[in-house]
Write an enzyme that holds these catalytic residues in place. Structure first.
Site, mmCIF file in Angstrom:
data_model
loop_
_atom_site.group_PDB
_atom_site.id
_atom_site.type_symbol
_atom_site.label_atom_id
_atom_site.label_comp_id
_atom_site.label_asym_id
_atom_site.label_seq_id
_atom_site.Cartn_x
_atom_site.Cartn_y
_atom_site.Cartn_z
ATOM 1 N N ASN A 13 46.878 56.830 31.600
ATOM 2 C CA ASN A 13 46.315 57.226 32.544
ATOM 3 C C ASN A 13 45.698 56.631 32.853
ATOM 4 O O ASN A 13 44.337 56.031 31.829
ATOM 5 C CB ASN A 13 45.380 59.512 31.876
ATOM 6 C CG ASN A 13 43.949 59.265 32.787
ATOM 7 O OD1 ASN A 13 43.278 58.689 33.274
ATOM 8 N ND2 ASN A 13 43.457 60.620 32.594
ATOM 9 N N GLU A 41 45.990 59.416 36.841
ATOM 10 C CA GLU A 41 44.143 59.531 37.713
ATOM 11 C C GLU A 41 44.356 57.616 38.773
ATOM 12 O O GLU A 41 43.998 57.360 38.310
ATOM 13 C CB GLU A 41 43.510 59.731 36.437
ATOM 14 C CG GLU A 41 42.406 60.685 36.699
ATOM 15 C CD GLU A 41 41.262 60.689 36.402
ATOM 16 O OE1 GLU A 41 40.692 61.178 36.331
ATOM 17 O OE2 GLU A 41 41.124 60.487 34.428
ATOM 18 N N TYR A 116 49.628 65.573 34.915
ATOM 19 C CA TYR A 116 47.997 64.880 33.822
ATOM 20 C C TYR A 116 47.292 66.312 34.774
ATOM 21 O O TYR A 116 47.079 66.834 35.492
ATOM 22 C CB TYR A 116 47.325 64.126 35.786
ATOM 23 C CG TYR A 116 45.953 64.530 35.175
ATOM 24 C CD1 TYR A 116 45.318 63.905 34.328
ATOM 25 C CD2 TYR A 116 45.050 64.014 36.831
ATOM 26 C CE1 TYR A 116 44.138 63.963 34.076
ATOM 27 C CE2 TYR A 116 43.625 64.093 36.382
ATOM 28 C CZ TYR A 116 42.972 64.213 34.880
ATOM 29 O OH TYR A 116 41.640 63.628 34.735
ATOM 30 N N ASP A 156 48.938 62.909 30.607
ATOM 31 C CA ASP A 156 48.133 62.876 30.152
ATOM 32 C C ASP A 156 47.699 64.535 29.819
ATOM 33 O O ASP A 156 47.303 65.187 31.161
ATOM 34 C CB ASP A 156 46.324 62.086 31.051
ATOM 35 C CG ASP A 156 44.755 63.118 30.255
ATOM 36 O OD1 ASP A 156 45.320 63.943 29.328
ATOM 37 O OD2 ASP A 156 44.407 63.191 30.734
ATOM 38 N N ASN A 158 46.190 66.338 27.779
ATOM 39 C CA ASN A 158 44.541 66.574 27.412
ATOM 40 C C ASN A 158 44.702 68.369 27.246
ATOM 41 O O ASN A 158 43.982 69.135 27.175
ATOM 42 C CB ASN A 158 44.066 67.476 29.423
ATOM 43 C CG ASN A 158 43.420 66.426 30.185
ATOM 44 O OD1 ASN A 158 42.422 66.210 29.453
ATOM 45 N ND2 ASN A 158 43.342 65.972 31.285
ATOM 46 N N ASP A 269 40.254 54.816 29.416
ATOM 47 C CA ASP A 269 39.300 55.096 27.980
ATOM 48 C C ASP A 269 41.101 55.498 27.591
ATOM 49 O O ASP A 269 40.418 56.510 26.385
ATOM 50 C CB ASP A 269 38.288 56.812 28.504
ATOM 51 C CG ASP A 269 38.577 57.545 30.077
ATOM 52 O OD1 ASP A 269 40.507 57.149 30.590
ATOM 53 O OD2 ASP A 269 38.162 58.720 29.631
ATOM 54 N N HIS A 270 42.051 55.773 28.459
ATOM 55 C CA HIS A 270 43.036 55.830 27.354
ATOM 56 C C HIS A 270 43.704 55.026 27.246
ATOM 57 O O HIS A 270 43.766 53.284 27.781
ATOM 58 C CB HIS A 270 44.014 56.778 28.484
ATOM 59 C CG HIS A 270 43.916 57.925 28.717
ATOM 60 N ND1 HIS A 270 44.064 59.121 28.077
ATOM 61 C CD2 HIS A 270 42.304 58.207 29.819
ATOM 62 C CE1 HIS A 270 43.313 60.657 28.899
ATOM 63 N NE2 HIS A 270 42.516 59.328 29.851
#
Length: 279
Positions: A13, A41, A116, A156, A158, A269-270
Site C-alpha cells: 500500500n 492506494e 484494498y 492491504d 485491513n 506507512d505500510h
C-alpha cells in the site's frame, strides 16, 4: 515470463504513489528485482503511474470512482494475459479495490489479485460497506481456486486475523480491523486458529504465506500508525498479506517484509511484502 528462476511478487500500500516516489520508492524498487508488483492506494491516474514506473513495466490499473481515493494496480515485466475488475453485484462500488490479472510463467498461468479492503469504522455505515466488500470477496475467493491452480490474493486487507497479528490486540478488540466478525471471514479463507487444517487446506484452502513462513511469532508487522512512536517501538499490525492457493504456497522459497531502517526513511506507512515463488 521465464520459469527457470523464482517469480518475485511484491505488494505494498503506497499511500499515494506520487508521494511514495518522492520519498524513495523508486530506489527501493530499482534494487529489489521484482517481477510482479501489486499496489494499493495508488491515488493517481494511469498516466501518472506508468510515467513513474517507466517503460520496462506493463501496468494494469483500476482507479477508484472518486478521484484521489483508493486505486489498485499490478505492474509486471511482461504484459498481463488477461485482467478483470468485477467483484460482487453491480450496485456495490468496488472500483479501485479489486484487480485480477493472469500472467504466463513458462507454460503455466498465475493469477495475481491486488486488493484494498475498506478500513471500516465500528458501528458506522463505513463498517457496513466493509462487510459488503468482504462478502463479495469471500464469494470470489471460494471460486478462484477452482479456476486457477496457481493464484495469490495480495494487498492491504485491513484485518488482523489473529492476536499474533497486532502488537496491542487487547486494546483493539472493539476497533475495525480486529472485530470478531471481520476475523471470521479469514477463518473461512484459511481456517480458524486451532482447527485441524488451519493454513493447510482448511476453509476455502488459501494459505497465509506470511504466517506459514514466519511461524507462531508476533508479526512480522506491515503497518504502523504515523502517530507517536509506533514505528520505533514496533507497535504494528500485520494487515498486508499474500494469500496463495495450496499448490502455489508450496512453491514459496522466501518471504520478507521490507521494513525501513528508520522512521524518516519510510516512503509509506505500510512496508512491502515480498515473496519468491519457484514455479
Amino acid at each position: 515470463m521465464p520459469s527457470d528462476s523464482p517469480i518475485r511478487i511484491a505488494s505494498v500500500n503506497v499511500n499515494g504513489v506520487r508521494a511514495a516516489f518522492r520519498k524513495g520508492m523508486g530506489e527501493w524498487l530499482a534494487g529489489r528485482d521484482v517481477d510482479i508488483l501489486a499496489l494499493q492506494e495508488v491515488r493517481a491516474s494511469t498516466d501518472d503511474l506508468t510515467a513513474l514506473l517507466g517503460d520496462e513495466w506493463s501496468v494494469v490499473h483500476d482507479p477508484a470512482t472518486a478521484k484521489g481515493r483508493a486505486g489498485v494496480a499490478i505492474a509486471s515485466r511482461s504484459a498481463a494475459h488477461i485482467h478483470r475488475v468485477e467483484l460482487g453485484h453491480d450496485d456495490h462500488d468496488t472500483a479501485g479495490r479489486w484487480l485480477e490479472a493472469d500472467y504466463e510463467v513458462g507454460d503455466r498461468i498465475i493469477t495475481v489479485v491486488s486488493t484494498y479492503v475498506p478500513s471500516g469504522e465500528a458501528d458506522s455505515p463505513k463498517q457496513v460497506e466493509k462487510y459488503r466488500f468482504l462478502d463479495a470477496m469471500s464469494e470470489r475467493m471460494s471460486q478462484l481456486p477452482r479456476e486457477s491452480e496457481l493464484a495469490v490474493v495480495v494487498g492491504d486487507l485491513n484485518v488482523g486475523h489473529r492476536t499474533l497479528d497486532i502488537k496491542n490486540w487487547k486494546g483493539n478488540v472493539k476497533r475495525a480491523g480486529f472485530l470478531p466478525d471481520e476475523r471470521a471471514y479469514f477463518d473461512r479463507f484459511m481456517g480458524a486458529e486451532g482447527d485441524e487444517g488451519y493454513n493447510a487446506g482448511a476453509g476455502f484452502g488459501w494459505v497465509d504465506v506470511g504466517r506459514r513462513f514466519a511461524g507462531e511469532v508476533p508479526g512480522p508487522y506491515t503497518w504502523w500508525s504515523q502517530r507517536g512512536k509506533a514505528f520505533d517501538t514496533d507497535t504494528g499490525w500485520r494487515i498486508d498479506y499474500q494469500l496463495a492457493t495450496g499448490p502455489l504456497a508450496a512453491a514459496v522459497t522466501s518471504y520478507a517484509v521490507d521494513r525501513a531502517a528508520a522512521y524518516d526513511e519510510r516512503w509509506s506507512d505500510h512496508s512491502p511484502v515480498v515473496v519468491d515463488y519457484a514455479i
